[in-house]
Scaffold this active site. Structure first.
Site, mmCIF file in Angstrom:
data_model
loop_
_atom_site.group_PDB
_atom_site.id
_atom_site.type_symbol
_atom_site.label_atom_id
_atom_site.label_comp_id
_atom_site.label_asym_id
_atom_site.label_seq_id
_atom_site.Cartn_x
_atom_site.Cartn_y
_atom_site.Cartn_z
ATOM 1 N N GLU A 163 -13.909 -11.500 -15.770
ATOM 2 C CA GLU A 163 -14.536 -12.719 -16.308
ATOM 3 C C GLU A 163 -15.404 -12.256 -17.464
ATOM 4 O OE1 GLU A 163 -13.848 -15.646 -15.175
ATOM 5 O OE2 GLU A 163 -12.967 -15.249 -13.214
ATOM 6 N N CYS A 172 -22.147 -17.322 -20.256
ATOM 7 C CA CYS A 172 -20.817 -17.008 -20.802
ATOM 8 C C CYS A 172 -20.128 -18.245 -21.367
ATOM 9 C CB CYS A 172 -19.955 -16.368 -19.724
ATOM 10 S SG CYS A 172 -19.779 -17.405 -18.265
HETATM 11 P P1 NAD Z 1 -21.971 -5.754 -19.730
HETATM 12 O O1 NAD Z 1 -20.503 -5.739 -19.851
HETATM 13 O O2 NAD Z 1 -22.762 -4.872 -20.597
HETATM 14 O O3 NAD Z 1 -22.423 -5.397 -18.226
HETATM 15 C C1 NAD Z 1 -21.942 -6.087 -17.103
HETATM 16 C C2 NAD Z 1 -22.036 -5.179 -15.887
HETATM 17 O O4 NAD Z 1 -21.127 -4.094 -16.063
HETATM 18 C C3 NAD Z 1 -23.422 -4.559 -15.709
HETATM 19 O O5 NAD Z 1 -23.797 -4.596 -14.349
HETATM 20 C C4 NAD Z 1 -23.233 -3.122 -16.168
HETATM 21 O O6 NAD Z 1 -24.072 -2.222 -15.486
HETATM 22 C C5 NAD Z 1 -21.781 -2.873 -15.804
HETATM 23 N N1 NAD Z 1 -21.148 -1.836 -16.619
HETATM 24 C C6 NAD Z 1 -21.488 -1.437 -17.879
HETATM 25 N N2 NAD Z 1 -20.673 -0.443 -18.280
HETATM 26 C C7 NAD Z 1 -19.815 -0.201 -17.267
HETATM 27 C C8 NAD Z 1 -18.736 0.709 -17.081
HETATM 28 N N3 NAD Z 1 -18.400 1.597 -18.028
HETATM 29 N N4 NAD Z 1 -18.056 0.687 -15.914
HETATM 30 C C9 NAD Z 1 -18.380 -0.202 -14.954
HETATM 31 N N5 NAD Z 1 -19.406 -1.093 -15.065
HETATM 32 C C10 NAD Z 1 -20.106 -1.095 -16.211
HETATM 33 O O7 NAD Z 1 -22.399 -7.275 -19.901
HETATM 34 P P2 NAD Z 1 -23.866 -7.861 -20.052
HETATM 35 O O8 NAD Z 1 -24.301 -7.736 -21.450
HETATM 36 O O9 NAD Z 1 -24.738 -7.348 -18.992
HETATM 37 O O10 NAD Z 1 -23.556 -9.412 -19.723
HETATM 38 C C11 NAD Z 1 -23.325 -10.328 -20.686
HETATM 39 C C12 NAD Z 1 -21.821 -10.488 -20.952
HETATM 40 O O11 NAD Z 1 -21.179 -10.977 -19.777
HETATM 41 C C13 NAD Z 1 -21.547 -11.509 -22.021
HETATM 42 O O12 NAD Z 1 -20.522 -11.049 -22.848
HETATM 43 C C14 NAD Z 1 -21.096 -12.728 -21.232
HETATM 44 O O13 NAD Z 1 -20.295 -13.627 -21.965
HETATM 45 C C15 NAD Z 1 -20.371 -12.101 -20.103
HETATM 46 N N6 NAD Z 1 -20.298 -13.011 -18.955
HETATM 47 C C16 NAD Z 1 -19.100 -13.548 -18.587
HETATM 48 C C17 NAD Z 1 -19.035 -14.462 -17.538
HETATM 49 C C18 NAD Z 1 -17.740 -15.125 -17.112
HETATM 50 O O14 NAD Z 1 -17.703 -15.700 -16.029
HETATM 51 N N7 NAD Z 1 -16.702 -15.101 -17.933
HETATM 52 C C19 NAD Z 1 -20.207 -14.794 -16.846
HETATM 53 C C20 NAD Z 1 -21.408 -14.219 -17.253
HETATM 54 C C21 NAD Z 1 -21.445 -13.318 -18.300
#
Ligand code: NAD
Length: 522
Positions: free
Chosen positions: A259, A293
């Site tokens: 997502e 998001c």
């Molecule tokens: P991010 O991708 O930086 O981090 C999300 C999670 O992934 C965090 O817990 C982080 O620790 C983990 N992570 C980071 N690097 C990783 C790796 N290499 N391997 C495994 N896990 C890892 O996202 P963010 O900035 O924290 O969140 C915002 C983003 O999330 C925005 O782009 C937003 O649009 C998206 N989002 C999508 C939805 C949806 O339902 N489509 C919902 C909420 C947020």
């Protein structure tokens, strides 16, 4: 300098804090500390895990899974229903934690409670019907019986971000558990307390200790360790990280749901009620300070109503009350962190330097708080600007003029993401037809962002680079299972009976093909 944020909820005594921290699995790698958005001072740290701690969590989750799966669906659902009641009764605690860790306005924190509560009761009461056995028409009628059954994946890994730490952290967990899996969740670095509060309430509701394990730590090491240990990975986060997660999961050939981010458009047709459209835009663009998001970042307006709509939008934007602190009383809270503030400021600066006009906002508000940013409306955004198609994830919308539906759809479909879209119009039939031509996982008509996601019986997810798989609805629980075909023959093996020529067996098979065709069965 104070060692802890002054906004710590009063009820969160040291003893209560200890009762939350205990739910981090092992946590042998020091302390994980985040800064509170209201004053940029530390929230209460939690134990940080090592990759070995994650391995240990997955091992005990794996050991607990068969027993959990052996319970009846109703027994698992009873835990979820009790969790729902605790969530609703004790919501003030978790609202405080969400506000303290994320900084959002309390209404937007409460929306997490509302949505999670709805998901919990929906899957607890109806999830079983999505998983029920299905009798399939067998290859050989009468003497064979074939059933499609759903079996749990095993250990599901869940990685979710900080922006909706309660809803995103737990709404995927619930169907995973109900389908008979055990779960290892990685708490986001910014928001571990919210997830631990949910873990503690699940324990009170009767969830056994090893069935849901929470680990805490950074993404690249602890998130990676979760992917390496799980049988299926449910990820919510940015498109960039989603790609890394998918590649790592592919190495182990485990399934994933992703997502991811969006650059979501809202179309205002010439026949729209402009006050409603302005209200819907404000709600969808500035909720959770735009850190959502599915929030709207692009508004595509019919040229004929552009001036009037802009006037209505600016009036609605200026009515938004900025603020911060625990409690209701303001509409837009600060951004979550210095990094978010820097990213949003840089996007707006780049747009202005390249010729965009600021119609509202366009600046930080340090007088309100260290990470506060004014809701912002931009005009004249063009393709060379970073925010044109790149996700800003802040309270910033860009207005674009178009001449009609075809141009609006083409503008909506720009870019490679496709999470959520919206159309405001008096002609809902026209909008439903337009929706099918928009590359987006959901299209709301006369609502900014919330209606589709609030309808938890309908699938929610992204197209294009906004993701793979769906949460909510049937797919939202079936993804946590494998389909298994159980085929039973009452006559033994299907091949030619011993001692008879193969040719007569083939002739019999050919007759059967013709008969089934004549009867219209195949
Ligand atoms: P991010 O991708 O930086 O981090 C999300 C999670 O992934 C965090 O817990 C982080 O620790 C983990 N992570 C980071 N690097 C990783 C790796 N290499 N391997 C495994 N896990 C890892 O996202 P963010 O900035 O924290 O969140 C915002 C983003 O999330 C925005 O782009 C937003 O649009 C998206 N989002 C999508 C939805 C949806 O339902 N489509 C919902 C909420 C947020």
């Amino acid at each position: 300098m104070s060692t802890i944020s002054a906004h710590r909820p009063a009820w969160l005594t040291d003893a209560r804090l200890a009762s939350l921290r205990r739910w981090v699995k092992n946590g042998n790698l020091g302390t994980l500390t985040a800064l509170a958005p209201y004053d940029a001072l530390p929230t209460a740290g939690v134990p940080a895990c090592s990759p070995d701690d994650v391995d240990a969590a997955a091992t005990s989750a794996r050991a607990a899974q068969p027993q959990w799966a052996a319970l009846s669906y109703e027994a698992r659902a009873a835990v979820v229903l009790r969790f729902h009641d605790l969530l609703v009764e004790r919501q003030d605690e978790v609202l405080d934690l969400i506000q303290w860790e994320v900084g959002k306005a309390r209404l937007h924190a409460w929306q997490e409670v509302l949505l999670l509560g709805t998901v919990a009761r929906h899957y607890a009461r109806h999830g079983r019907s999505y998983l029920k056995d299905r009798l399939v028409r067998p290859a050989v009628p009468v003497v064979t019986r074939v059933t499609e059954v759903r079996v749990p994946k095993g250990v599901v890994g869940i990685i979710s971000p900080w922006n909706y730490p309660l809803y995103l952290g737990v709404a995927d967990l619930i169907p995973a558990l109900l389908a008979g899996n055990t779960v290892v969740s990685k708490a986001d670095q910014q928001t571990p307390l919210t997830l631990l509060w949910a873990r503690a309430r699940m324990a009170e509701a009767g969830l056994p200790e090893d069935v849901w394990q929470v680990v805490a730590g950074d993404g690249p090491s602890i998130g990676a360790a979760v992917i390496d240990a799980a049988d299926y990975l449910c990820f919510t986060g940015s498109t960039a990280t989603g790609r890394i997660v998918a590649e790592r999961a592919a190495r182990r050939l485990i399934g994933v749901s992703l997502e991811l981010g969006g650059k979501n458009p809202l179309i205002v047709r010439a026949d729209a009620d402009l006050d409603l459209a302005a209200r819907g835009t404000v709600e969808a663009a500035f909720a959770n300070s735009g850190q959502m998001c599915i929030h709207i970042e692009r508004v595509i307006v019919h040229r004929k109503v552009y001036e009037a709509f802009t006037e209505a939008l600016l009036a609605a934007t200026s009515a938004q009350r900025l603020g911060q602190g625990l409690g209701y009383g303001y509409d837009v809270g600060p951004l979550v962190s210095r990094a978010q503030l820097d990213k949003v400021s840089a996007h707006v600066r780049d747009a202005v330097a390249k010729g965009a006009t600021v119609l509202a906002g366009g600046r930080a508000r340090p007088d309100i708080g260290p990470y506060a940013y004014q809701p912002t409306v931009l005009d004249g955004v063009t393709g060379d600007m970073d925010l044109c198609l790149g996700e800003t994830f802040g309270p910033v919308v860009a207005l674009h003029r178009v001449d009609g539906d075809d141009a609006a759809i083409a503008a909506a479909n720009l870019g490679r993401q496709g999470l959520s879209a919206s159309i405001f119009t008096a002609d809902t039939a026209a909008a439903e037809a337009m929706a099918r031509r928009i590359r987006s996982g959901a299209v709301n008509v006369n609502d900014g962002a919330g209606l589709a996601i609030a309808t938890v019986e309908a699938p929610m997810g992204g197209r294009g680079e906004s993701g793979l798989g769906r949460r909510h609805g049937a797919e939202g629980i079936r993804r946590f299972t494998d389909a298994q075909t159980v085929a039973v023959s009452r006559l033994g093996p299907l091949g030619p009976p011993p001692g008879r020529p193969v040719e007569s067996f083939v002739a019999f098979g050919n007759k059967q093909l013709k008969l089934l065709r004549r009867l219209g069965i195949r």
